[in-house]
Design an enzyme around this catalytic site. Structure first.
Site, short mmCIF file in Angstrom:
data_model
loop_
_atom_site.label_atom_id
_atom_site.label_comp_id
_atom_site.label_asym_id
_atom_site.label_seq_id
_atom_site.Cartn_x
_atom_site.Cartn_y
_atom_site.Cartn_z
N PHE A 236 0.85 -1.18 0.00
CA PHE A 236 0.00 0.00 0.00
C PHE A 236 0.90 1.24 0.00
O PHE A 236 1.79 1.35 0.84
CB PHE A 236 -0.89 -0.05 1.24
CG PHE A 236 -1.95 1.01 1.36
CD1 PHE A 236 -2.20 1.93 0.37
CD2 PHE A 236 -2.71 1.08 2.52
CE1 PHE A 236 -3.19 2.90 0.51
CE2 PHE A 236 -3.70 2.04 2.67
CZ PHE A 236 -3.93 2.95 1.67
N CYS A 237 0.69 2.14 -0.96
CA CYS A 237 1.41 3.40 -1.05
C CYS A 237 2.91 3.11 -1.21
O CYS A 237 3.30 2.28 -2.02
CB CYS A 237 1.09 4.27 0.15
SG CYS A 237 1.58 6.00 -0.04
N VAL A 238 3.77 3.79 -0.47
CA VAL A 238 5.21 3.57 -0.63
C VAL A 238 5.60 2.16 -0.19
O VAL A 238 6.59 1.62 -0.68
CB VAL A 238 6.04 4.66 0.09
CG1 VAL A 238 6.03 4.47 1.58
CG2 VAL A 238 7.46 4.69 -0.44
#
Length: 171
Positions: A113-115
């Site tokens: 998720f995300c970075v």
């Protein structure tokens, strides 16, 4: 753990970058292949375990998944000089090794998720380039993988913005 991160779990490993949380299946049957989740660095692990009835972790264990979740350590001076490669080696790859040691399973499913997803994508590319197929499946949530064509977010970020952020972070 009272208002957020309500799914019962335990810390099974920790190093200078993260704690690895383990959640046991909450069903009569369980999948053999574990699920490893890499959350964002900013929102931490609890973004995926907000509260009962509103938790990806709770849902996954109810389906019979053995879930492992990274809880990234907040950045401070102790880890200020670590690089992206350090996060891959001491973070992503270390977590995968620990899970194999705990479960005895050579493969795992991975969600980023995300970075956390960006880092997982890099790790998956390295593994694939080396003929390592330990990742059985990949799932990405709000993850940027193509930094050449940034899409709409590129409208908000330009070279001047990046230079200003780098100067601020460097201080």
């Amino acid at each position: 753990g009272r208002d957020i991160a309500t799914t019962p779990g335990k810390v099974v490993f920790r190093n200078e970058l993260f704690e690895l949380l383990q959640y046991m299946p909450a069903s009569d049957t369980a999948y053999e292949t574990p699920l490893l989740i890499f959350p964002p660095w900013i929102n931490k692990f609890y973004i995926l375990d907000l509260q009962a009835g509103n938790s990806l972790v709770e849902w996954a264990v109810a389906q019979g998944q053995r879930v492992f979740l990274i809880s990234w350590r907040s950045a401070n001076q102790d880890i200020a000089n670590l690089t992206w490669d350090d996060y891959l080696m001491k973070g992503v790859f270390r977590a995968m090794k620990v899970i194999e040691e705990i479960t005895g399973e050579p493969k795992l499913h991975a969600l980023g998720f995300c970075v956390g997803g960006t880092m997982l994508g890099c790790a998956a590319a390295i593994l694939a380039a080396n003929g390592d197929n330990r990742i059985a499946s990949l799932t990405f949530l709000t993850t940027m993988l193509d930094f050449v064509d940034t899409g709409d977010i590129g409208l908000l970020i330009d070279e001047n913005y990046v230079a200003a952020r780098e100067a601020l972070i460097g201080r």
